[in-house]
Design an enzyme around this catalytic site. Structure first.
Site, PDB file in Angstrom:
ATOM      1  N   LEU A 136       0.813  -1.082  -0.147  1.00 39.07           N
ATOM      2  CA  LEU A 136      -0.023  -0.103  -0.073  1.00 39.07           C
ATOM      3  C   LEU A 136       0.759   1.286   0.015  1.00 39.07           C
ATOM      4  O   LEU A 136       0.810   2.233  -0.765  1.00 39.07           O
ATOM      5  CB  LEU A 136      -0.860  -0.152   1.402  1.00 39.07           C
ATOM      6  CG  LEU A 136      -1.931   1.167   1.411  1.00 39.07           C
ATOM      7  CD1 LEU A 136      -2.889   1.190   0.290  1.00 39.07           C
ATOM      8  CD2 LEU A 136      -2.709   1.111   2.707  1.00 39.07           C
ATOM      9  N   GLN A 290       8.696  -1.845  47.577  1.00 34.00           N
ATOM     10  CA  GLN A 290       7.310  -1.420  46.916  1.00 34.00           C
ATOM     11  C   GLN A 290       7.457  -0.701  45.549  1.00 34.00           C
ATOM     12  O   GLN A 290       6.400  -0.791  44.852  1.00 34.00           O
ATOM     13  CB  GLN A 290       6.982  -0.392  48.112  1.00 34.00           C
ATOM     14  CG  GLN A 290       5.536  -0.219  47.728  1.00 34.00           C
ATOM     15  CD  GLN A 290       4.737   0.694  48.695  1.00 34.00           C
ATOM     16  OE1 GLN A 290       5.414   1.929  48.870  1.00 34.00           O
ATOM     17  NE2 GLN A 290       4.063   0.306  49.555  1.00 34.00           N
ATOM     18  N   GLU A 380       1.008   0.064   9.993  1.00 32.93           N
ATOM     19  CA  GLU A 380      -0.499  -0.280   9.637  1.00 32.93           C
ATOM     20  C   GLU A 380      -1.342   1.059  10.258  1.00 32.93           C
ATOM     21  O   GLU A 380      -2.518   1.030  10.508  1.00 32.93           O
ATOM     22  CB  GLU A 380      -1.020  -1.610  10.467  1.00 32.93           C
ATOM     23  CG  GLU A 380      -0.586  -2.512   9.405  1.00 32.93           C
ATOM     24  CD  GLU A 380      -1.498  -3.929   9.728  1.00 32.93           C
ATOM     25  OE1 GLU A 380      -2.664  -3.629   9.764  1.00 32.93           O
ATOM     26  OE2 GLU A 380      -0.943  -4.845   9.385  1.00 32.93           O
TER      27      GLU A 380
END
Length: 395
Positions: A136, A290, A380
């Site tokens: 394309l 953490q 795309e």
């Protein structure tokens, strides 16, 4: 009153893949880890086509699962195709472009091709005798694909094609190419038609492989069309319908790019989880801190949100394939591709961070995953274009 117990839980299938999809995932993951993962770093380092992956996928009928049973394929649904691509991408993004681009290249034939063309081109694809690519984009027609310059001029029972296609995935390896070309320059997008061009057609040649940041094992080349003369029967659909076919194709296949992004992100998260459980600093695993736990939590949360959106889009893709026209597929395809690829870039970047200096070296796979993830935000349709598409197709 709703039933209770394990049997009731098993029957409540909403928002979860079927048992068949789960079994498919297990089998593709096992195959990918055994036959594809061992070569992933080498494929990236050498920039070579992952032939081992192609051989393994074709031997197990996983290279083009989307091909309908009528043409010798597995007839897999859109979610099954997503799962195959996702699991291959988890270990090697370059290899995942084999099933992904086989669908991208051949879907225009499925959507718009004559019965004769379907038999001619889908059967060899299903048997693993050929691969399919999609042409394309051009040097001056990227996001504005409607501005392409490649021309197809009718000459009796043939068309003669001239032009250059750029950024063609698996170019030179694939045997068949869906090519969009201008047949009526005055009609802009409604003057574009779609054709199947074969690698061996006289006048077809390829440029040198692009030197890329990631997905180095999947060749990206220009395709040159120099007076390529093909039978008129190789047109897909009616003259002037090619651009519509191209856009309809992308509605479905953007979901496969989301799947690739999911797989890359999952691979990075899996590796990071294992690393932080074993790497010790200050007398304990860094996964006990953490700050690290919060990073992992955010990575897993983004990944699961992307997966749910992608699977929902795949379900819509399948329903559209079965005849529904009420699924807002254009929005969901763009949303899945955009969100999953953005999430993959964030997750892989954080995986590199969690590995510290080791993450920045090629001795560990997360830097490759980070490089591979970047293209999912670009091809795309860039994620900026996806946001335009979404805004114009709000459900």
């Amino acid at each position: 009153m709703a039933p209770s117990g394990k049997s009731a839980a098993a029957e409540f299938g909403l928002y979860r893949p079927s048992e068949e999809h789960d079994m498919l995932r297990d089998s593709v993951r096992a195959l990918s880890e055994a036959k594809i993962a061992p070569f992933a770093a080498e494929v990236d380092e050498e920039g070579r086509f992952p032939q081992e992956a192609r051989d393994a996928l074709e031997a197990n009928d996983l290279h083009a699962v989307h091909v309908p049973e009528a043409y010798g394929g597995a007839g897999a649904d859109a979610l099954a195709t997503v799962i195959v691509i996702e699991e291959v991408a988890r270990v090697c993004a370059s290899s995942s472009l084999i099933p992904a681009v086989n669908k991208l290249g051949s879907l225009p034939v499925i959507l718009s091709g004559s019965e004769e063309l379907k038999k001619k081109y889908l059967a060899p694809l299903a048997r693993g005798e050929a691969m399919f690519s999609y042409c394309l984009s051009e040097p001056d027609a990227g996001s504005d694909a409607g501005g392409m310059k490649t021309k197809a001029v009718r000459d009796g029972d043939h068309y003669v094609l001239n032009g250059v296609k750029r950024w063609i995935t698996n170019a030179g390896v694939s045997d068949y190419y869906t090519v969009m070309a201008v047949t009526d320059p005055d009609k802009r997008t409604k003057g574009i038609s779609a054709f199947v061009v074969e690698k061996d057609d006289e006048g077809v040649s390829f440029g040198a492989p692009e030197k890329k940041l990631g997905i180095k094992g999947s060749p990206t080349r220009e395709v040159y069309l120099d007076n390529v003369r093909i039978p008129a029967e190789r047109m897909l659909g009616e003259e002037g319908t090619g651009f519509a076919t191209a856009m309809q194709t992308l509605d479905h296949t953007r979901i496969t790019i989301a799947a690739q992004a999911l797989g890359i992100a999952q691979g990075a998260l899996d590796y990071a989880k294992g690393y932080v459980a074993e790497r010790k600093q200050f007398g304990k695993p860094i996964g006990d801190f953490q700050g690290v736990q919060f990073m992992l939590a955010d990575m897993a949360m983004k990944l699961e949100a992307a997966r749910q959106l992608t699977y929902a889009a795949a379900a819509r893709s399948e329903r559209v394939t079965l005849g529904s026209d009420e699924e807002a597929l254009t929005f969901f395809g763009a949303a899945a591709k955009c969100y999953a690829s953005d999430a993959a870039m964030e997750i892989t970047t954080d995986a590199v961070q969690l590995l510290g200096g080791y993450g920045y070296t090629r001795d560990y796979p997360v830097e490759r995953m980070m490089r591979d993830a970047k293209i999912t935000q670009i091809y795309e349709g860039t994620n900026q274009v996806q946001r335009i598409v979404m805004s114009r197709n709000l459900p």
